[in-house]
Design a protein around this motif. Structure first.
Motif, mmCIF file in Angstrom:
data_model
loop_
_atom_site.group_PDB
_atom_site.id
_atom_site.type_symbol
_atom_site.label_atom_id
_atom_site.label_comp_id
_atom_site.label_asym_id
_atom_site.label_seq_id
_atom_site.Cartn_x
_atom_site.Cartn_y
_atom_site.Cartn_z
ATOM 1 N N TYR A 6 0.646 25.779 -7.642
ATOM 2 C CA TYR A 6 -0.777 25.750 -7.971
ATOM 3 C C TYR A 6 -1.225 27.102 -8.507
ATOM 4 N N TRP A 7 -2.060 27.049 -9.542
ATOM 5 C CA TRP A 7 -2.731 28.261 -10.022
ATOM 6 C C TRP A 7 -4.002 28.469 -9.215
ATOM 7 N N GLY A 8 -4.187 29.681 -8.695
ATOM 8 C CA GLY A 8 -5.460 30.077 -8.108
ATOM 9 C C GLY A 8 -6.260 30.798 -9.173
ATOM 10 N N LEU A 9 -7.455 30.304 -9.467
ATOM 11 C CA LEU A 9 -8.263 30.835 -10.556
ATOM 12 C C LEU A 9 -9.546 31.459 -10.023
ATOM 13 N N ASN A 10 -10.098 32.415 -10.778
ATOM 14 C CA ASN A 10 -11.417 32.957 -10.447
ATOM 15 C C ASN A 10 -12.488 32.150 -11.162
ATOM 16 N N GLN A 11 -13.732 32.560 -11.030
ATOM 17 C CA GLN A 11 -14.833 31.786 -11.598
ATOM 18 C C GLN A 11 -14.796 31.750 -13.116
ATOM 19 N N ASN A 12 -14.110 32.720 -13.731
ATOM 20 C CA ASN A 12 -13.987 32.744 -15.187
ATOM 21 C C ASN A 12 -12.787 31.943 -15.687
ATOM 22 N N GLY A 13 -12.006 31.395 -14.758
ATOM 23 C CA GLY A 13 -10.839 30.631 -15.145
ATOM 24 C C GLY A 13 -9.589 31.468 -15.341
ATOM 25 N N ASP A 14 -9.656 32.763 -14.955
ATOM 26 C CA ASP A 14 -8.489 33.633 -15.072
ATOM 27 C C ASP A 14 -7.524 33.373 -13.916
ATOM 28 N N ALA A 15 -6.236 33.500 -14.189
ATOM 29 C CA ALA A 15 -5.231 33.307 -13.146
ATOM 30 C C ALA A 15 -5.249 34.488 -12.184
ATOM 31 N N VAL A 16 -5.485 34.207 -10.917
ATOM 32 C CA VAL A 16 -5.476 35.210 -9.854
ATOM 33 C C VAL A 16 -4.128 35.210 -9.142
ATOM 34 N N GLU A 17 -3.572 34.020 -8.938
ATOM 35 C CA GLU A 17 -2.286 33.900 -8.262
ATOM 36 C C GLU A 17 -1.640 32.565 -8.586
ATOM 37 N N LEU A 18 -0.341 32.494 -8.310
ATOM 38 C CA LEU A 18 0.442 31.275 -8.491
ATOM 39 C C LEU A 18 1.185 31.032 -7.188
ATOM 40 N N VAL A 19 1.013 29.848 -6.603
ATOM 41 C CA VAL A 19 1.541 29.561 -5.268
ATOM 42 C C VAL A 19 2.431 28.328 -5.281
ATOM 43 N N ILE A 20 3.603 28.439 -4.647
ATOM 44 C CA ILE A 20 4.451 27.280 -4.369
ATOM 45 C C ILE A 20 4.166 26.820 -2.941
ATOM 46 N N ASP A 21 3.945 25.544 -2.774
ATOM 47 C CA ASP A 21 3.723 24.952 -1.449
ATOM 48 C C ASP A 21 4.997 24.212 -1.045
ATOM 49 N N PHE A 22 5.633 24.652 0.055
ATOM 50 C CA PHE A 22 6.870 24.028 0.505
ATOM 51 C C PHE A 22 6.643 22.866 1.478
#
Length: 239
Positions: free
Chosen positions: A202-218
């Motif tokens: 999943y991409w974690g985005l800020n209010q502007n739609g910028d990528a803040v983080e990328l997370v793998i969920d196991f």
């Protein structure tokens, strides 16, 4: 093609990680020379496409989040690349560039696209690094079809890099593997939760739609693993 917003999570993944009391560990910094990210089982990445969203080329910290199963046993629940200091305000399913419009139309609310794990390992890498790693494995196996890269190279690296950490198993649960000596290109590898499976990112985005983080969920909570079924070693594929 559908917009990623149509696959937005209905919960805050950051709060989910926080509320579960997970142990955060900085596993290393991943070099992204092209900014095109591949999340994959490193031994089965030849057919894994990069995500359609890219980031500014740079080195970024990778964190893993471990859940305590019992006093002597932890498992990695999430792995994350952090791109910006602020917290994410919303989450969308990370899609690879090879997913078609028809495939997206067929995706139900409780379904996801992710990547398969067959060796008990997953990792973050740049698309360029992935190509280098594939070429290296192919060359080694061409010389010796029985060559096992995990046994010959990675096993000792894992033990030295994380095996002595109090939250890791003795064989090591995470590693910073550089493909070639003198190169910054690397793969941050880690044990994939309970082992083999199919996992979303999943991409974690800020209010502007910028990528803040990328997370793998196991998906630790989705596995019904009895005490006798927990594996203490990675699956040793002949790679």
């Amino acid at each position: 093609m559908k917009n990623n917003n149509e696959f937005e999570l209905s919960f805050d993944l950051t709060e989910d990680i926080k509320d579960r009391g997970l142990i955060e560990i900085h596993a290393g910094d991943v070099n992204l020379p092209t900014g095109r990210i591949v999340a994959s089982d490193p031994f089965f990445s030849a057919e894994q496409a990069a995500f359609s969203r890219s980031v500014v080329p740079d080195k970024y910290p990778v964190f893993i989040y471990l859940e305590q199963i019992d006093k002597l046993h932890n498992r990695i629940a999430y792995a994350k690349i952090k791109f910006r200091p602020e917290p994410a305000s919303r989450w969308v399913l990370a899609l690879t560039e090879d997913i078609t419009e028809e495939e997206l139309k067929d995706l139900d609310e409780d379904e996801f696209y992710g990547f398969p794990v067959s060796s008990g390992l997953a990792g973050f890498m740049d698309e360029e690094t992935n190509e280098e790693f594939i070429n290296k494995l192919d060359a080694l196996q061409e010389k010796d079809p029985e060559y096992n890269y995990y046994d010959e190279v990675l096993a000792e690296e894992f033990r030295q890099y994380s095996g002595k950490n109090n939250f890791s198993r003795e064989l090591g649960d995470w590693n910073d593997h550089h493909i070639n000596a003198g190169s910054d290109n690397n793969i941050i590898m880690f044990a994939s939760g309970w082992g083999d499976g199919y996992y979303p990112s999943y991409w974690g985005l800020n209010q502007n739609g910028d990528a803040v983080e990328l997370v793998i969920d196991f998906l630790l909570d989705d596995f019904d693993t009895g005490e006798g079924e927990v594996k203490d070693e990675f699956e040793d594929e002949n790679v």
